[in-house]
Scaffold this motif. Structure first.
Motif, short mmCIF file in Angstrom:
data_model
loop_
_atom_site.label_atom_id
_atom_site.label_comp_id
_atom_site.label_asym_id
_atom_site.label_seq_id
_atom_site.Cartn_x
_atom_site.Cartn_y
_atom_site.Cartn_z
N UNK B 31 0.83 -1.20 0.00
CA UNK B 31 0.00 0.00 0.00
C UNK B 31 0.87 1.26 0.00
N UNK B 33 0.27 5.59 0.26
CA UNK B 33 -0.72 6.56 0.72
C UNK B 33 -0.35 7.96 0.24
N UNK B 35 -1.12 11.96 1.10
CA UNK B 35 -1.65 12.90 2.08
C UNK B 35 -1.56 14.32 1.54
N UNK B 43 -1.91 16.63 8.56
CA UNK B 43 -1.99 15.79 7.38
C UNK B 43 -3.38 15.18 7.26
N UNK B 45 -5.45 12.37 4.85
CA UNK B 45 -5.29 11.31 3.86
C UNK B 45 -6.20 11.58 2.67
N UNK B 92 2.10 14.70 0.17
CA UNK B 92 3.08 13.75 0.71
C UNK B 92 2.71 12.33 0.33
N UNK B 96 3.79 2.25 4.49
CA UNK B 96 3.76 1.68 5.83
C UNK B 96 4.82 0.60 5.95
N UNK B 100 0.59 -2.67 10.36
CA UNK B 100 0.17 -1.51 11.15
C UNK B 100 1.32 -0.91 11.95
N UNK B 101 2.48 -0.91 11.35
CA UNK B 101 3.61 -0.26 11.99
C UNK B 101 3.77 1.16 11.43
N UNK B 102 4.92 1.73 11.71
CA UNK B 102 5.10 3.14 11.38
C UNK B 102 5.06 3.40 9.88
N UNK B 103 4.76 4.63 9.52
CA UNK B 103 4.74 5.07 8.14
C UNK B 103 5.95 5.96 7.87
N UNK B 104 6.42 5.89 6.64
CA UNK B 104 7.55 6.69 6.20
C UNK B 104 7.08 7.61 5.09
N UNK B 105 7.67 8.80 5.06
CA UNK B 105 7.21 9.82 4.12
C UNK B 105 8.28 10.21 3.14
N UNK B 106 7.83 10.55 1.94
CA UNK B 106 8.70 11.24 1.00
C UNK B 106 8.92 12.66 1.47
N UNK B 107 9.73 13.38 0.73
CA UNK B 107 10.09 14.73 1.16
C UNK B 107 9.00 15.75 0.86
#
Lengths: 112, 114
Positions: B31, B33, B35, B43, B45, B92, B96, B100-107
């Motif tokens: 998946x 996402x 935002x 943020x 979604x 953004x 994931x 259901x752990x942490x999410x990481x984001x692009x810049x």
């Protein structure tokens, strides 16, 4: 009622003090909780995750979770001016879709 | 943790035009996402992009305005269509960690519509 609520601040603390950031959530079955730090103009950066009741410590940061009270907090010890940022509380929705629900964020100002 | 490359990092666009934002991940993920972060806000979604199926949009967001592609497990695009000044935001891309752990984001992409 918002799903994830935070005090928007700003929260101002002197350098070296403890900063306490709070967050409440509405979905009682939520299982995963996160704190992100976001500097102005930057994307969110994960600083803490917590999944079980109690405290979790990582360096100067401590996350606290109380599922009965639907409350999660972040303590920052020995606050530094570089900690000045917006702190976002995030919760996984109960539907196991992987999506995060964010609070509105708390702006922290650490004054030298 | 995943490394996410998002581009463009910023753009200034004329109203009525469209902008496509690209998101590349260094590993295969189920998946992705998208935002939106409006000025001074948190943020929100927009949609969840799954490979091989239509994106799932959140309330208040529609496919005609924010079409999403997900051609493979490492890439996605978000298009902001027929832009107006109200679309000026940071967009953004996120993935994931799994379970259901942490999410990481692009810049992020800072979009200004004039």
């Amino acid at each position: 009622q918002k799903e994830v609520e935070q005090n928007s601040g700003p929260l101002s603390v002197p350098e070296g003090a403890i900063a306490s950031l709070n967050c409440t959530y509405s979905d009682r079955v939520s299982q995963s909780f996160f704190w992100y730090r976001q500097y102005s103009g930057k994307s969110p950066e994960l600083i803490m995750s917590i999944y079980s009741n109690g405290d979790k410590e990582d360096g100067r940061f401590t996350a606290q979770l109380n599922k009965a009270s639907q409350y999660v907090s972040l303590l920052i010890r020995d606050s530094q001016p570089s900690d000045s940022a917006t702190y976002l509380c995030a919760v996984h929705g109960s539907s196991n879709t992987g999506k995060l629900i964010f609070g509105q964020g708390t702006t922290l100002q650490v004054k030298p | 943790s995943a490394v996410i490359s998002q581009k463009p990092s910023r753009d200034i666009c004329q109203r009525g035009t469209s902008l496509t934002i690209q998101c590349q991940v260094d590993s295969q993920v189920t998946m992705m996402f998208w935002y939106r972060q409006q000025p001074g806000q948190s943020l929100t979604l927009i949609a969840t992009a799954n490979q091989g199926s239509e994106a799932t949009y959140e309330s208040g967001f529609v496919i005609d305005k924010f079409p999403i592609s997900r051609p493979n497990l490492t890439f996605s695009t978000l298009t902001v269509s027929n832009m107006s000044p109200e679309d000026s935001s940071i967009y953004l891309c996120s993935v994931e960690g799994g379970g259901n752990t942490e999410a990481f984001f692009g810049q992020g992409t800072r979009l200004t519509v004039v």
